[in-house]
Design a protein around this motif. Sequence first.
Motif, PDB file in Angstrom:
ATOM      1  N   ALA A  75       2.675  -7.793  -2.311  1.00  0.00           N
ATOM      2  CA  ALA A  75       1.302  -8.016  -1.857  1.00  0.00           C
ATOM      3  C   ALA A  75       0.911  -7.043  -0.752  1.00  0.00           C
ATOM      4  O   ALA A  75      -0.191  -6.466  -0.770  1.00  0.00           O
ATOM      5  CB  ALA A  75       1.143  -9.462  -1.374  1.00  0.00           C
ATOM      6  N   LEU A  76       1.806  -6.841   0.222  1.00  0.00           N
ATOM      7  CA  LEU A  76       1.497  -5.912   1.315  1.00  0.00           C
ATOM      8  C   LEU A  76       1.345  -4.482   0.809  1.00  0.00           C
ATOM      9  O   LEU A  76       0.493  -3.729   1.303  1.00  0.00           O
ATOM     10  CB  LEU A  76       2.585  -5.978   2.383  1.00  0.00           C
ATOM     11  CG  LEU A  76       2.526  -7.150   3.359  1.00  0.00           C
ATOM     12  CD1 LEU A  76       3.706  -7.108   4.318  1.00  0.00           C
ATOM     13  CD2 LEU A  76       1.219  -7.146   4.142  1.00  0.00           C
ATOM     14  N   ALA A  77       2.162  -4.116  -0.160  1.00  0.00           N
ATOM     15  CA  ALA A  77       2.035  -2.764  -0.717  1.00  0.00           C
ATOM     16  C   ALA A  77       0.664  -2.578  -1.360  1.00  0.00           C
ATOM     17  O   ALA A  77       0.013  -1.531  -1.174  1.00  0.00           O
ATOM     18  CB  ALA A  77       3.148  -2.513  -1.740  1.00  0.00           C
ATOM     19  N   TRP A  78       0.208  -3.585  -2.111  1.00  0.00           N
ATOM     20  CA  TRP A  78      -1.119  -3.489  -2.726  1.00  0.00           C
ATOM     21  C   TRP A  78      -2.226  -3.511  -1.674  1.00  0.00           C
ATOM     22  O   TRP A  78      -3.247  -2.823  -1.822  1.00  0.00           O
ATOM     23  CB  TRP A  78      -1.315  -4.627  -3.719  1.00  0.00           C
ATOM     24  CG  TRP A  78      -0.629  -4.406  -5.028  1.00  0.00           C
ATOM     25  CD1 TRP A  78       0.434  -5.082  -5.552  1.00  0.00           C
ATOM     26  CD2 TRP A  78      -0.973  -3.406  -6.003  1.00  0.00           C
ATOM     27  NE1 TRP A  78       0.780  -4.576  -6.768  1.00  0.00           N
ATOM     28  CE2 TRP A  78      -0.049  -3.546  -7.084  1.00  0.00           C
ATOM     29  CE3 TRP A  78      -1.936  -2.414  -6.075  1.00  0.00           C
ATOM     30  CZ2 TRP A  78      -0.092  -2.723  -8.215  1.00  0.00           C
ATOM     31  CZ3 TRP A  78      -1.972  -1.590  -7.196  1.00  0.00           C
ATOM     32  CH2 TRP A  78      -1.071  -1.746  -8.242  1.00  0.00           C
ATOM     33  N   VAL A  79      -2.050  -4.291  -0.607  1.00  0.00           N
ATOM     34  CA  VAL A  79      -3.058  -4.310   0.457  1.00  0.00           C
ATOM     35  C   VAL A  79      -3.155  -2.934   1.112  1.00  0.00           C
ATOM     36  O   VAL A  79      -4.261  -2.425   1.371  1.00  0.00           O
ATOM     37  CB  VAL A  79      -2.721  -5.396   1.500  1.00  0.00           C
ATOM     38  CG1 VAL A  79      -3.579  -5.218   2.752  1.00  0.00           C
ATOM     39  CG2 VAL A  79      -2.951  -6.784   0.920  1.00  0.00           C
ATOM     40  N   VAL A  80      -2.003  -2.319   1.388  1.00  0.00           N
ATOM     41  CA  VAL A  80      -2.015  -0.984   2.000  1.00  0.00           C
ATOM     42  C   VAL A  80      -2.722   0.013   1.072  1.00  0.00           C
ATOM     43  O   VAL A  80      -3.564   0.812   1.515  1.00  0.00           O
ATOM     44  CB  VAL A  80      -0.580  -0.520   2.304  1.00  0.00           C
ATOM     45  CG1 VAL A  80      -0.573   0.949   2.727  1.00  0.00           C
ATOM     46  CG2 VAL A  80       0.030  -1.381   3.407  1.00  0.00           C
TER      47      VAL A  80
END
Length: 558
Positions: A75-80
């Motif tokens: 999820a954090l990778a997609w948010v970044v």
Amino acid sequence: MSSATPHRLPLAAALRLGRPSDIWFKPALSAVAAIAPPNLTLLALGRLDLAMYTMAGSLCALYGHNRPYAARARALAWVVLGMVGGLALALLAAALTTNAVVLVTVGAALAAVQKTVSDATRTGPPGNVVLTFVSSASLFAPQTLGQVPEHIGLALAAGVWAWLVGMAPGLLRPHGPERRATAQALNATAGYADTRGTGDGHARARAVSAAAIHAAWQSLLASGARPDPTRRALERLLVRAEVALAAPADTDPARLRAWARGLHGTGPVPRAGQPRESADELLGVAAERGLPPGSPWHRLTPFAPIAARTALGCALAGYAALALGVGRPYWALVTAASLYQANVTLTWSRGVQRVVGNLLGVLAFAVLAPLAHLHPAALVLCCVALNFGAEALIGRNYWLGSVCVTPMALLITEFARTQDPAELITDRVADTLVGALAGFVAAVAVTNRRAGDRLGHALTAAERARETAARLLAEPHPAPRALESAGRALAAALVDLRTTADAAAGEWWQRALPAERVVLAEQAGHRTLAATVRRQGLVPQDRSRDQGPGRTTEDMRP
């Protein structure tokens, strides 16, 4: 036929403070850890004017704190990537044109995409607002094409650092999110058990408990399929919560709460007594891990009205701010984007919270501005402190967090150069009022008649799920895995039905809703769900009573 039910627009209720989140300090500390090092580094290099771009990446650390670490990493990778992608588009637009109308239009389109994708993928707090704030502000930052790669690189580097900050707690508590979700489910079910299934507020408590149990199962399922003894123990506790949901009158709430307390910290997971036929308890869990994800288009389609509201409201807010001669129309655009919730009534409440929080926030800025202007280091430290305060307080009510967010946003504009506080305050107040008004007008103008259709679909899905479970219950020897999966599907359908019904109830200009049918479907569904728990042997049968799917007679205390 339009609904004749009057819709109240709450004021006091919208401003009422709630309890702080159990993990309020985690996003607050993550924000400090993600923001302070890049900004202090730029301060040491004398390039604080670039802090706007590192802030874009650093703010990604606010996301994903309720997700298991395996899911959080994704999820954090997609948010970044989403943050950097929106920033890149905004900077390219800023470099190619200075036409304010064009820039507002681009900002409104980006805001609509960010809102739709955030809601459809259930990104979670803080949702689309931070993404829209960064991209909208960047549209009006002076830019050349040659500067864009450098600025994007800074944001991406800070985003990688934010990813590391978000994942770091997993080294100490690798199952922390799953333990918290399970504890919340146990506490919610204990609250339902307090009502004995018939007391005041039992229907709402049952819905809250079912939602918490469903959320906890989703947390465990998102943590991956690799065998893990800790997750296995948490799954057994969730089974005990399901037993309590089926038999509230025969449940000891104190024991559920003791198990929940035992999940705090890093100690061993409490051992729950094993229900009968425990070998068949969790067959459906492995089956659910293998279910293919739903179609992305299927998930996006229901959010078309919200996307239209966001695009229209943000565009109207930006154009109105330009017409009034306000120097920073992106603030009006972000205000409008921040309003949109599941229905018009909730959108109104968020508008009240936004306006009150921003007005108090500009007063806080007036007090802090002289201190921040003493030295660039003071400016950085004020921003870091305000970010901590915003994340610590916003869980209690959006307006309380906005009291810190507003001065922080105003101070960020001064990273490049010191500005007149009076001018900033005037622009912010004007943009807040314009954005809130335009955003709410768009919410009322763009009707969401699909809310009624979605409720009808959710009702049909819940009734079909109940019928499937009832057919299995009617068989002499149903397959354990099939019964477990049918029960889990029914639980998910009931949670979705309650969520959809709540959202539809706050929409305007639509046909009358089938409220009585919803209540009956929920009652029948929970009775059948209780029967599936009994049939799996998780609760002993009482042969002296009717054991049909419409009864809930259990004898064993979990």
